[in-house]
Scaffold this active site. Structure first.
Site, mmCIF file in Angstrom:
data_model
loop_
_atom_site.group_PDB
_atom_site.id
_atom_site.type_symbol
_atom_site.label_atom_id
_atom_site.label_comp_id
_atom_site.label_asym_id
_atom_site.label_seq_id
_atom_site.Cartn_x
_atom_site.Cartn_y
_atom_site.Cartn_z
ATOM 1 N N ASP B 245 0.841 -1.083 -0.110
ATOM 2 C CA ASP B 245 0.102 -0.082 0.198
ATOM 3 C C ASP B 245 0.970 1.189 0.118
ATOM 4 O O ASP B 245 1.820 1.238 -0.837
ATOM 5 C CB ASP B 245 -1.089 -0.178 1.143
ATOM 6 C CG ASP B 245 -2.329 0.962 1.191
ATOM 7 O OD1 ASP B 245 -2.180 1.912 1.591
ATOM 8 O OD2 ASP B 245 -3.180 0.490 0.464
ATOM 9 N N TYR B 395 -3.519 11.272 0.915
ATOM 10 C CA TYR B 395 -4.041 10.758 -0.416
ATOM 11 C C TYR B 395 -4.054 12.307 -1.116
ATOM 12 O O TYR B 395 -3.665 12.120 -2.310
ATOM 13 C CB TYR B 395 -5.471 10.358 -0.488
ATOM 14 C CG TYR B 395 -5.470 8.932 -0.138
ATOM 15 C CD1 TYR B 395 -5.334 8.454 1.419
ATOM 16 C CD2 TYR B 395 -5.632 7.763 -1.100
ATOM 17 C CE1 TYR B 395 -5.438 7.178 1.703
ATOM 18 C CE2 TYR B 395 -5.473 6.626 -0.577
ATOM 19 C CZ TYR B 395 -5.336 6.120 0.734
ATOM 20 O OH TYR B 395 -5.500 4.911 0.805
ATOM 21 N N HIS B 452 -4.535 -7.901 -0.175
ATOM 22 C CA HIS B 452 -3.952 -6.607 -0.064
ATOM 23 C C HIS B 452 -3.104 -6.549 1.341
ATOM 24 O O HIS B 452 -1.795 -5.913 1.525
ATOM 25 C CB HIS B 452 -4.790 -5.733 -0.174
ATOM 26 C CG HIS B 452 -4.235 -4.472 0.080
ATOM 27 N ND1 HIS B 452 -3.797 -3.720 -0.997
ATOM 28 C CD2 HIS B 452 -4.252 -3.268 0.976
ATOM 29 C CE1 HIS B 452 -3.249 -2.651 -0.679
ATOM 30 N NE2 HIS B 452 -3.685 -2.108 0.673
#
Lengths: 469, 476
Positions: B245, B395, B452
């Site tokens: 990630d 982000y 993930h």
């Protein structure tokens, strides 16, 4: 010689035949949208007849509701904003604290409930769910004149409350200096899943479903012919209604008109429209509002549509916390009342919220979402409409023949020029560039909007345009 | 130099004596330049930053002490949480929603009941404190990290320093099961254990117990630089990196920034941004003849059908990315105020990103791979530190500068790289395309299972892959 004549005749027939077939096939776009029947209640549809009574309704509150709200406001956990971020990262929490303080100490929900109840409200069961609506008749009618029924549909994150300032201008125009040639009785429903309308319990409730439900509502109230007005989701629902029942909709007025089917001509007009506006039917004002396209079109879509993306895919997730935190709910909703009223407000530390609205009005709208617990179902509407993508549904391919009036506000998120709108709305009777105002037109500029509705209806009535279909 | 002197030793006429050396110098010079520029690796400029409140103090030297830290809780914190759990306002979902509309609210009720009645935060705090935690100030903000040394080092074995970086919505806690496998492999039956690590897991600034930056612009480059400074401060000159990630992007940036400090880079997720027309053609051809464009059968199985897996699925799953990348303060506001909302938002990812088929389950398949205690501990880290908003700002800070994450593609990664490709990862990156940026892939493994959150879900598989990778690098 005769054979030659014969061949020529055959050719003429062939050409005529082709033209006829083409004509018949091209008429396909004018087909009506089918009425979407459905049943949205819990569990199985009962065999018994549906209760079609129209019951009066009043908004109520309790001490318990208020003390629960205050406790949550008191224990709200804020996060400090980044230095000099204004509203660029979303709702600024420093300003949000001030709003919450007003909410706790000055905002009077009991008084606002009385304000909400000043117009008669009702509920009636349609297709298995309770539909809430406001129904306001004119206080006085001149001799021999009938009130024209007008259905006004709200959007997200708005509610029926958005129309409270414009309603008196339409039901009693004379008292507001607007002339009494046309007087309306106004019906403002809540979209199922919003406010005091019950949320659908089944999957698949989209704008066509809402339009069908509202169509049934108008028929149940005894209206055979009526006008419709809408923006945001109201734009789409009223458009669908005009596509479902063109013989019942006398006129369609919109303060937002999007086109979801973009083709080659649109692409070309985006690339070249700034330099050859006339070629694409653009007026000067169109060019001013649309270009530079990257900034005002593409970039704006990307930076402002995050909410739509997550609501169209994971509404249960994103709405969950908002139904539990009134401050979170306010932050989420008020951010739109800032940027969708004027994109430049993002550069202000207070988001320009109180420049066009009062905190009382803004918080009343938020409270409607809070006390009805409808934020999640309001977001599900996005998924039901958008999950298959934009431009893929049947109704998006069909045109609208009903006389249409468009009020184009300058601060609307995206500008749609008349040249594009008329491909879908084939019978545009009036298209006006409004001098000021943004997305929440009825809330922000009720007088401007009312005037435009009145002049539009005036044109339709004078030329009896609805009969000319 | 030897070439030149050899030329000079030849006997020529006076003219040649001038021309030949001159020509030799010219050729030699050009040769040297060509050799050097070919080998010269472009690195990302380290730069500098200040993330504390207000202005950066001019004279004061930064406090470089490393302070031990213990996570604490209080009755007040727990009671406040309990009130919020008790008064959660639940919304019924449409019939048959499962996890297609997001986190199923009926299942959420069960999770909340567990959280309120069985989950023991005090006990979990003790679990968190079993590894040593520290704080140190870098570039104006407090950086939190855990530092676990092996309790027993076999004679003559070197201990490899390993920096492991988490992502969103994870935390340092994701590594708690894999750490013992890396610091004490022999005790867990993992191969001869000739590779032993000391593990450092920091929290990204704005996440967990690391202070959030107060200034705008804190992106993965700033994070990479800060983590290099951290390792330096701990006394390490060379170290291994592992990440998934955001951790994948940060450790990649670290390798692009200071390759000489990075012994090896191990990733369980590879992000490479847009590539261009050539890539598009390869994608289209690959659907019919994968071998033609260098794709293995497993690549093809994981990557196609293209539209479904790479466009539709990505669009369906990236709403959070879109809103966090544009309006983080709005998106996170309610989540910092409603623990249940926070749990729904975070745990939805632990469902869908672990296995796409979990969307069809009413309970999102959450407890089939994780325990509720583990999942809620991770959520509690976000809750007690109030870090959800700052975690989301990351982000925006990264995407607004670099919307398609391709700005650093031109900085190739030459450090030895190992990639563990898990089957349920959202996007599959075939080796042949990873090579565009990662020029020195020593190992590329198709993992048999897992999604993930690799370290959290399949710690043993991941640990084994890390160790075989490091073993290969050490033998180089």
């Amino acid at each position: 010689c005769s054979s030659l004549a014969g061949i020529m005749l055959l050719e003429v027939f062939l050409v005529l035949g082709t033209l006829l077939i083409y004509f018949l096939f091209s008429k396909k776009k004018e087909e009506t949208l089918p009425f979407k029947d459905g049943w949205w209640g819990k569990g199985q549809k009962p065999v018994t007849q549906e209760d079609t009574s129209v019951r009066p309704f009043k908004v109520e509150t309790t001490e318990e509701e208020l003390s629960d709200l205050f406790r949550r406001l008191d224990q709200a956990r804020f996060t400090e904003p980044l230095e000099n971020s204004c509203f660029h990262y979303g709702t600024n929490s420093v300003h949000l604290r001030k709003v919450v303080s007003y909410w706790k100490n000055q905002f009077n929900w009991k008084k606002q409930v009385e304000v909400l109840n000043k117009y008669p409200q009702f509920k009636t069961k349609i297709q298995g769910i309770d539909i809430h609506f406001v129904h306001v008749k004119p206080p006085r009618l001149p001799e021999g004149q009938a009130a024209k029924p007008l259905l006004m549909v709200h959007g997200w994150p708005g509610s029926f409350y958005e129309f409270y300032k414009i309603i008196p201008l339409l039901t009693d125009p004379a008292s507001h200096g607007l002339g009494d040639e046309h007087i309306f009785e106004v019906i403002c429903p809540s979209i199922p899943g919003y406010g005091f309308s019950e949320a659908p319990h089944k999957k698949g409730f989209n704008s066509v479903s809402a339009a069908s439900v509202f169509y049934e509502l108008m028929l149940r109230l005894g209206f055979n012919e009526f006008y419709t007005q809408g923006g945001d989701w109201g734009w789409l629902i009223c458009t669908n209604l005009a596509q479902i029942a063109p013989n019942h909709v006398k006129g369609l007025h919109l303060n937002m008109a999007s086109v979801s089917k973009l083709g080659l001509t649109h692409l070309l007009s985006i690339l070249l429209g700034r330099y050859f506006p006339g070629l694409f039917g653009f007026q000067d004002e169109d060019v001013r509002r649309m270009f530079p396209f990257l900034k005002k079109g593409l970039y704006r879509i990307l930076s402002e549509s995050g909410y739509a993306h997550i609501q169209a895919t994971k509404p249960d997730t994103v709405g969950c916390g908002l139904n539990d935190s009134p401050v979170g709910l306010a932050a989420y909703i008020l951010e739109k009342f800032s940027s969708w009223t004027d994109m430049e407000f993002q550069n202000l530390e207070d988001g320009g919220l109180e420049r066009k609205f009062s905190l009382d009005d803004l918080l009343t709208n938020v409270m409607i979402y809070w006390v009805s617990g409808c934020i999640v179902s309001s977001m599900c509407f996005y998924k039901e409409n958008l999950q298959k993508g934009i431009g893929t549904q049947k109704h998006e391919k069909l045109t609208v023949q009903v006389p249409t009036g468009i009020a184009s506000f300058p601060n609307e998120i995206l500008h749609t020029p008349q040249a594009w709108a008329k491909k879908k709305y084939t019978n545009i009777v009036s298209f006006h560039f409004m001098p000021r105002g943004g997305h929440f037109a009825a809330f922000e500029e009720p007088e401007l909007l009312a005037k435009d509705i009145l002049q539009f209806v005036g044109k339709v009535e004078k030329e009896q345009l609805w009969k000319k279909k | 130099e030897s070439v030149l002197s050899r030329i000079r030793s030849f006997e020529y006429s006076q003219k040649n004596a001038v021309l030949v050396p001159a020509a030799a110098l010219g050729v030699g010079g050009m040769l040297l330049y060509w050799l050097r520029s070919g080998r010269k690796i472009k690195t990302i400029d380290m730069g500098d930053g200040w993330w504390g409140s207000g202005e950066r103090p001019l004279k004061a030297k930064e406090d470089e002490s490393i302070r031990p830290f213990k996570i604490e809780t209080s009755d007040k914190e727990i009671e406040d949480l309990h009130w919020r759990l008790d008064h959660f306002r639940f919304t019924p979902h449409v019939e048959g929603a499962a996890f297609h509309y997001g986190f199923n609210s009926s299942y959420l009720r069960k999770v909340v009941a567990y959280w309120r009645n069985q989950f023991d935060w005090r006990k979990q705090v003790e679990v968190l404190n079993k590894y040593p935690h520290f704080h140190t100030t870098i570039e104006g903000i407090d950086i939190h990290f855990i530092h676990v040394k092996p309790s027993y080092v076999p004679h003559g074995r070197a201990v490899q320093p390993l920096l492991m970086v988490h992502g969103w919505p994870g935390s340092f806690y994701e590594f708690y099961k894999i750490i013992p496998l890396l610091t004490e492999p022999a005790r867990h039956g993992l191969n001869e254990g000739d590779v032993v690590f000391e593990v450092i897991c920091p929290s990204i600034p704005g996440y967990g117990f690391s202070e959030a930056p107060h200034q705008k612009g804190f992106d993965s480059i700033a994070t990479a630089r800060i983590f290099h400074k951290l390792m330096n401060r701990l006394g390490f000159k060379e170290y291994y990196l592992q990440g998934g990630d955001w951790g994948s992007r940060i450790t990649t940036n670290m390798a692009q920034m200071l390759p000489q400090s990075v012994k090896g880079l191990h990733l369980n997720v590879v992000f490479i941004g847009k590539q261009g027309l050539g890539r598009l053609i390869c994608i289209m051809l690959g659907a019919y003849a994968p071998w033609l464009v260098g794709l293995s059968r497993e690549d093809a199985r994981r990557f196609y059908p293209f539209m479904q897996k790479n466009v539709y699925d990505v669009l369906r799953e990236s709403g959070y990315l879109h809103i966090q990348g544009t309006k983080p303060d709005t998106a996170g506001c309610g989540l910092n105020d409603s623990p249940v909302g926070l749990a729904a938002y975070i745990l939805e990812k632990f469902s869908t990103w672990t296995d796409k088929s979990f969307l069809y389950k009413d309970d999102g398949g959450l407890e089939s791979k994780f325990s509720l205690d583990e999942l809620l501990t991770n959520v509690m880290i976000y809750w007690v530190t109030s870090s959800i908003v700052s975690s989301m700002r990351y982000y925006k800070e990264n995407f607004s500068k670099d919307p398609d994450l391709s700005a650093h593609n031109r900085y190739s990664v030459y450090v030895p790289t190992g990639i563990a490709a898990f089957p349920q990862e959202i996007l599959h990156m075939p080796r042949v395309w990873a090579k565009d940026v990662y020029r020195n892939i020593i190992s590329y493994s198709y993992m048999p299972r897992g999604g993930h959150f690799a370290a959290f879900e399949e710690p043993k598989l991941l640990a084994q892959d890390i160790m075989q990778f490091v073993r290969k690098v050490e033998q180089l």
